[in-house]
Write a protein that holds these residues in place. Structure first.
Motif, PDB file in Angstrom:
ATOM      1  N   CYS A  80       0.786  -1.234   0.000  1.00  0.00           N
ATOM      2  CA  CYS A  80       0.000   0.000   0.000  1.00  0.00           C
ATOM      3  C   CYS A  80       0.815   1.280   0.000  1.00  0.00           C
ATOM      4  CB  CYS A  80      -0.923   0.019   1.224  1.00  0.00           C
ATOM      5  SG  CYS A  80      -2.082  -1.363   1.317  1.00  0.00           S
ATOM      6  N   ASP A  81       2.117   1.200   0.169  1.00  0.00           N
ATOM      7  CA  ASP A  81       2.920   2.407   0.324  1.00  0.00           C
ATOM      8  C   ASP A  81       3.011   3.174  -0.994  1.00  0.00           C
ATOM      9  OD1 ASP A  81       4.565   4.386   1.211  1.00  0.00           O
ATOM     10  OD2 ASP A  81       6.289   3.110   1.650  1.00  0.00           O
ATOM     11  N   PHE A  82       2.581   4.422  -1.002  1.00  0.00           N
ATOM     12  CA  PHE A  82       2.632   5.246  -2.203  1.00  0.00           C
ATOM     13  C   PHE A  82       4.067   5.453  -2.663  1.00  0.00           C
ATOM     14  CE2 PHE A  82       2.986   9.518  -4.109  1.00  0.00           C
ATOM     15  CZ  PHE A  82       2.168   9.353  -5.207  1.00  0.00           C
ATOM     16  N   ALA A  83       5.026   5.437  -1.725  1.00  0.00           N
ATOM     17  CA  ALA A  83       6.433   5.648  -2.079  1.00  0.00           C
ATOM     18  C   ALA A  83       6.975   4.520  -2.947  1.00  0.00           C
ATOM     19  CB  ALA A  83       7.279   5.797  -0.816  1.00  0.00           C
ATOM     20  N   THR A  84       6.331   3.359  -2.928  1.00  0.00           N
ATOM     21  CA  THR A  84       6.756   2.237  -3.769  1.00  0.00           C
ATOM     22  C   THR A  84       5.846   2.076  -4.986  1.00  0.00           C
ATOM     23  OG1 THR A  84       5.430   0.677  -2.468  1.00  0.00           O
ATOM     24  CG2 THR A  84       7.705   1.046  -1.758  1.00  0.00           C
ATOM     25  N   ASN A  85       5.129   3.161  -5.332  1.00  0.00           N
ATOM     26  CA  ASN A  85       4.256   3.186  -6.511  1.00  0.00           C
ATOM     27  C   ASN A  85       3.089   2.217  -6.401  1.00  0.00           C
ATOM     28  OD1 ASN A  85       5.909   5.129  -7.842  1.00  0.00           O
ATOM     29  ND2 ASN A  85       7.325   3.483  -8.411  1.00  0.00           N
ATOM     30  N   HIS A  99       2.539  13.741  -0.254  1.00  0.00           N
ATOM     31  CA  HIS A  99       3.619  14.385   0.498  1.00  0.00           C
ATOM     32  C   HIS A  99       4.210  13.414   1.511  1.00  0.00           C
ATOM     33  CE1 HIS A  99       2.635  18.344  -1.125  1.00  0.00           C
ATOM     34  NE2 HIS A  99       1.358  18.052  -0.917  1.00  0.00           N
ATOM     35  N   ASP A 100       5.459  13.643   1.827  1.00  0.00           N
ATOM     36  CA  ASP A 100       6.151  12.811   2.811  1.00  0.00           C
ATOM     37  C   ASP A 100       5.925  13.384   4.203  1.00  0.00           C
ATOM     38  OD1 ASP A 100       7.701  10.729   3.747  1.00  0.00           O
ATOM     39  OD2 ASP A 100       9.595  11.807   3.462  1.00  0.00           O
ATOM     40  N   ASN A 101       4.655  13.524   4.574  1.00  0.00           N
ATOM     41  CA  ASN A 101       4.281  14.116   5.853  1.00  0.00           C
ATOM     42  C   ASN A 101       3.153  13.320   6.478  1.00  0.00           C
ATOM     43  OD1 ASN A 101       5.877  16.768   5.948  1.00  0.00           O
ATOM     44  ND2 ASN A 101       4.855  16.954   3.972  1.00  0.00           N
ATOM     45  N   TYR A 102       2.926  13.584   7.770  1.00  0.00           N
ATOM     46  CA  TYR A 102       1.797  12.977   8.458  1.00  0.00           C
ATOM     47  C   TYR A 102       0.517  13.753   8.182  1.00  0.00           C
ATOM     48  CZ  TYR A 102       5.089  10.350  11.436  1.00  0.00           C
ATOM     49  OH  TYR A 102       6.061   9.526  11.897  1.00  0.00           O
ATOM     50  N   ASN A 103      -0.598  13.042   8.243  1.00  0.00           N
ATOM     51  CA  ASN A 103      -1.908  13.653   8.403  1.00  0.00           C
ATOM     52  C   ASN A 103      -2.511  13.036   9.655  1.00  0.00           C
ATOM     53  OD1 ASN A 103      -4.330  14.930   8.185  1.00  0.00           O
ATOM     54  ND2 ASN A 103      -5.131  13.586   6.601  1.00  0.00           N
ATOM     55  N   THR A 104      -2.820  13.861  10.636  1.00  0.00           N
ATOM     56  CA  THR A 104      -3.302  13.343  11.919  1.00  0.00           C
ATOM     57  C   THR A 104      -4.818  13.362  12.016  1.00  0.00           C
ATOM     58  OG1 THR A 104      -2.961  15.555  12.873  1.00  0.00           O
ATOM     59  CG2 THR A 104      -1.187  13.946  13.132  1.00  0.00           C
ATOM     60  N   ALA A 105      -5.517  13.335  10.865  1.00  0.00           N
ATOM     61  CA  ALA A 105      -6.969  13.177  10.898  1.00  0.00           C
ATOM     62  C   ALA A 105      -7.339  11.831  11.510  1.00  0.00           C
ATOM     63  CB  ALA A 105      -7.549  13.297   9.499  1.00  0.00           C
ATOM     64  N   PRO A 140      -0.344   4.257   4.896  1.00  0.00           N
ATOM     65  CA  PRO A 140      -0.825   4.793   3.609  1.00  0.00           C
ATOM     66  C   PRO A 140      -2.210   5.408   3.753  1.00  0.00           C
ATOM     67  CG  PRO A 140       0.034   2.543   3.377  1.00  0.00           C
ATOM     68  CD  PRO A 140      -0.081   2.808   4.844  1.00  0.00           C
ATOM     69  N   ASP A 141      -2.445   6.479   3.017  1.00  0.00           N
ATOM     70  CA  ASP A 141      -3.762   7.114   3.107  1.00  0.00           C
ATOM     71  C   ASP A 141      -4.846   6.244   2.483  1.00  0.00           C
ATOM     72  OD1 ASP A 141      -2.964   7.415   0.514  1.00  0.00           O
ATOM     73  OD2 ASP A 141      -3.284   9.566   0.402  1.00  0.00           O
ATOM     74  N   ALA A 142      -4.478   5.223   1.734  1.00  0.00           N
ATOM     75  CA  ALA A 142      -5.479   4.299   1.191  1.00  0.00           C
ATOM     76  C   ALA A 142      -6.296   3.650   2.299  1.00  0.00           C
ATOM     77  CB  ALA A 142      -4.796   3.220   0.352  1.00  0.00           C
ATOM     78  N   MET A 143      -5.735   3.507   3.492  1.00  0.00           N
ATOM     79  CA  MET A 143      -6.425   2.828   4.580  1.00  0.00           C
ATOM     80  C   MET A 143      -7.487   3.705   5.238  1.00  0.00           C
ATOM     81  SD  MET A 143      -3.098   0.971   6.309  1.00  0.00           S
ATOM     82  CE  MET A 143      -4.065   0.235   7.625  1.00  0.00           C
ATOM     83  N   PHE A 144      -7.347   5.032   5.126  1.00  0.00           N
ATOM     84  CA  PHE A 144      -8.236   5.938   5.839  1.00  0.00           C
ATOM     85  C   PHE A 144      -8.796   7.065   4.968  1.00  0.00           C
ATOM     86  CE2 PHE A 144      -4.760   4.463   8.575  1.00  0.00           C
ATOM     87  CZ  PHE A 144      -5.462   3.746   9.528  1.00  0.00           C
TER      88      PHE A 144
END
Length: 701
Positions: A202-207, A525-531, A578-582
């Motif tokens: 699921c990691d976007f960094a690995t496409n 982005h290579d940042n957190y989202n704390t939603a 990954p944001d795919a999970m949330f």
């Protein structure tokens, strides 16, 4: 009288032949007979005035270099090529100087360009203690090692990873429960999601594509109920596991003593204060060392359902209660294992939802009168009142937010927050509370209870006020306050914080089983989202974040928190999922992966409430089961003014929740339904007892 001009060759000059050359200039020089001869020099000034008009002020005169004069002087002195190059270089240096000064005195970081700027306030020795505490407490159930910057000779023992005499039993997502293939089974109590495995898919960094991640999530999690095309789940898709029985019932090791919890673990090498990889913030002092941390609890001895650490979902809401938090709470009741279906099985560990209501201003004392008034509003609010039904007692709780009370409740802040220059800062957006004393005392706090406008509308208030209204930008105030609130709540009570514009899409049992902390990625982005933010109560990680934020202008913006974690090499302690999970639609919103989007496809967040006509056949056909199936939640990102269900803009929950004062007249239904309408009506039908929930369970009253 006319002036005679004589043409005369300078002395010592010789006539230049057309074919020869001489050492002197053959051209004549002119001079006046009344003036001595001299070479003309430029009188062009080096600086010229420049007028700058500032609104509401007088015109300001500034002096800037005269490019024409500098250019002429450089040509005379150095020639055309060298002079042009020199003047260009001088102006580049001038522009850089202006930028550097602006960056040093006008930017948030207050540093010269190129000079490293960090947020770090803990020495490397204390950062090692934090790593040790988190690992020993079972809060790092990952195979990721301690970062190389810590110069470990041996990695510390991790009780959350398989070791001698224990192993992880990964579950086959194709197995069915008692509901057969019609509905997926509830997750097995005590099951855990292996986030290391999910990161591979699921990691976007690995496409990785969101669509493919959701397929792994739903098939490996058993949400396909045997309806999927694949008959066999690939082993690499199995991410849900349980610890084997031998490990669960093994005698727990002796808990470490308090002194042991302050001592470095095996192989931890103490760093030097001047280690260049851990540079202190230029604007703060070091935190006192050694850091004070609670006694480490042996994770193997903790019960499955720990009464000292209940499973709490936190949400924060400012302003009037509307259909948006109503929809979020409905999704919570529809998906989580709350015992609403009458199952008396004592093996379940039911979560709770605490909805924190901000009274509408920033700083208050505890005011019983105000609390009663707010509670009366909840009782009479059509969207909130249904959740006061006795069936939801101890499941959904309304709590009132008090900034002063929450800051005083955590030991990391109670002695220092009153001396902070500001309390409400998020990513550099600072909200100044006019009249707030630099140093507060008990008397001062009595004077800053509420804004004047609030006191005038509440004649029974027992507190006085000297502050003007601070709600000039209500939405921004709520955002800034919530950025701080989520870390305070998760550190004080533990649990998971979710933004109120978030819907639950499946049971979170496997994520509760993963004892580590996490947030999710900010789109590409290579940042957190704390939603979505999970942290343990009174953890070392929480202490690190709160103290670091205190000394960095009280900034809890997700991107600033990213800097805190990066500077300390602690990103793996706050897992960035990954944001795919949330937040499965976010990458599409940003223009990514549109060639292979997930189901449903949104190009704008607003399409959840205003589904395009060409896609509007999908919601009523596939319903809840076709909405980002596999994801744990969906974040619809604000859209507060858009209605969930325009033709039935009221809680349609049936006679059990009806009140004598409720008079709801539905409008004619449109031909096509939006996604928000389909989900709202699905959740409401479950509470009315007309359909089961997503796991085939019927609510019982």
């Amino acid at each position: 009288m006319s002036q005679h001009i004589h043409l005369r060759a300078p002395s010592g000059s010789t006539r230049r032949s057309s074919r020869g050359s001489s050492d002197s200039d053959a051209l004549p020089k002119f001079y006046s007979e009344n003036r001595p001869f001299y070479h003309s020099r430029s009188t062009t000034p080096w600086l010229v005035p420049f007028s700058l008009i500032i609104p509401f002020r007088r015109r300001i005169r500034l002096w800037i270099p005269n490019i024409r004069g500098l250019h002429r002087a450089s040509l005379v002195k150095f020639g055309r090529k060298r002079g042009s190059f020199l003047i260009a270089l001088v102006y580049l240096l001038f522009v850089f100087f202006v930028f550097a000064v602006a960056h040093r005195f006008g930017s948030k970081k207050k540093t010269w360009p190129g000079v490293p700027s960090t947020t770090l306030v803990f020495e490397k020795e204390d950062l090692q203690r934090i790593w040790e505490w988190e690992i020993a407490s079972g809060h790092h159930p990952s195979i990721r090692p301690v970062p190389a910057e810590y110069n470990l000779e041996i990695q510390p023992k991790n009780p959350s990873l398989p070791h001698a005499g224990s192993y992880r039993l990964y579950l086959d997502g194709s197995s069915h429960g008692s509901n057969g293939i019609a509905y997926p089974p509830r997750p097995k109590p005590g099951s855990v999601a292996d986030l290391d495995i999910l990161m591979r898919h699921c990691d976007f960094a690995t496409n990785s594509y969101v669509r493919d991640c959701l397929e792994v999530l739903r098939i490996g999690g058993g949400l396909d109920s045997g309806k999927r095309v694949r008959r066999v789940v690939p082993d690499e898709w199995k991410y849900v596991f349980v610890q084997d029985s031998e490990h669960i019932h093994a005698p727990p090791p002796t808990p470490p003593s308090t002194s042991d919890s302050m001592r470095p673990g095996p192989g931890l090498v103490r760093g030097e204060r001047e280690d260049i990889t851990f540079t202190k913030s230029r604007h703060a002092t070091w935190e006192p060392s050694p850091i004070s941390l609670p006694l480490i609890q042996n994770p193997l001895a903790l019960p499955y359902c720990d009464p000292e650490n209940p499973r709490i979902f936190h949400m924060f809401w400012s302003g009037d209660f509307t259909d948006k938090p109503y929809l979020a709470i409905l999704s919570f009741l529809y998906t989580q294992n709350l015992g609403l279906h009458g199952d008396s099985n004592s093996t379940i560990c039911s979560p709770k939802l605490w909805l924190w209501l901000n009274p509408g201003f920033m700083l208050t004392l505890k005011n019983p009168t105000l609390s009663r008034e707010k509670f009366d509003k909840i009782i009479h609010n059509q969207w909130a009142a249904p959740f006061l039904h006795p069936r939801f007692k101890n499941i959904v709780e309304f709590k009132f937010w008090n900034t002063t009370e929450q800051l005083d409740a955590v030991s990391e802040l109670r002695d220092d927050w009153r001396s902070a220059p500001t309390l409400f800062n998020s990513g550099g957006h600072t909200i100044h509370v006019t009249g707030m004393p630099r140093t507060w005392g008990g008397a001062h706090e009595e004077e800053i209870a509420t804004p004047t406008s609030v006191v005038e509308s509440q004649p029974n208030s027992t507190t006085s006020a000297t502050l003007p209204p601070v709600y000039t930008e209500p939405e921004k105030v709520a955002v800034v306050l919530s950025d701080m609130a989520r870390f305070l709540l998760c550190h004080r009570f533990g649990g998971v914080y979710l933004d109120a514009d978030t819907l639950f899409l499946r049971d979170w049992e496997e994520l509760w089983g993963w004892r580590g902390a996490f947030a999710y990625r900010w789109s590409y982005h290579d940042n957190y989202n704390t939603a979505a933010l999970k942290m343990s109560k009174n953890s070392a990680l929480g202490t690190f974040i709160l103290r670091t934020a205190l000394k960095n202008d009280f900034d809890f913006h997700p991107m600033t928190v990213t800097n805190y974690m990066k500077d300390a090499r602690m990103e793996d302690l706050l897992f960035r999922l990954p944001d795919a999970m949330f937040d499965s639609a976010w990458l599409n919103m940003e223009g990514y992966q549109r060639e292979r989007p997930p189901q449903p496809y949104f190009s704008r967040f607003e399409e959840f409430f205003e589904t395009p006509q060409q896609n509007s056949a999908t919601p009523p056909v596939v319903g809840f089961d076709g909405f980002f199936r596999g994801a744990f939640s969906y974040h619809f990102h604000n859209s507060w003014s858009r209605l969930n269900d325009p033709s039935r803009n009221f809680p349609d929950l049936g006679f059990r929740f009806a009140r004598d004062t409720d008079i709801f007249v539905p409008k004619p239904d449109p031909q096509d339904f939006n996604w928000s309408t389909v989900l709202k009506r699905t959740f409401e039908a479950y509470l009315r007892g007309e359909i089961p929930n997503m796991y085939g369970e019927w609510i019982k009253y």
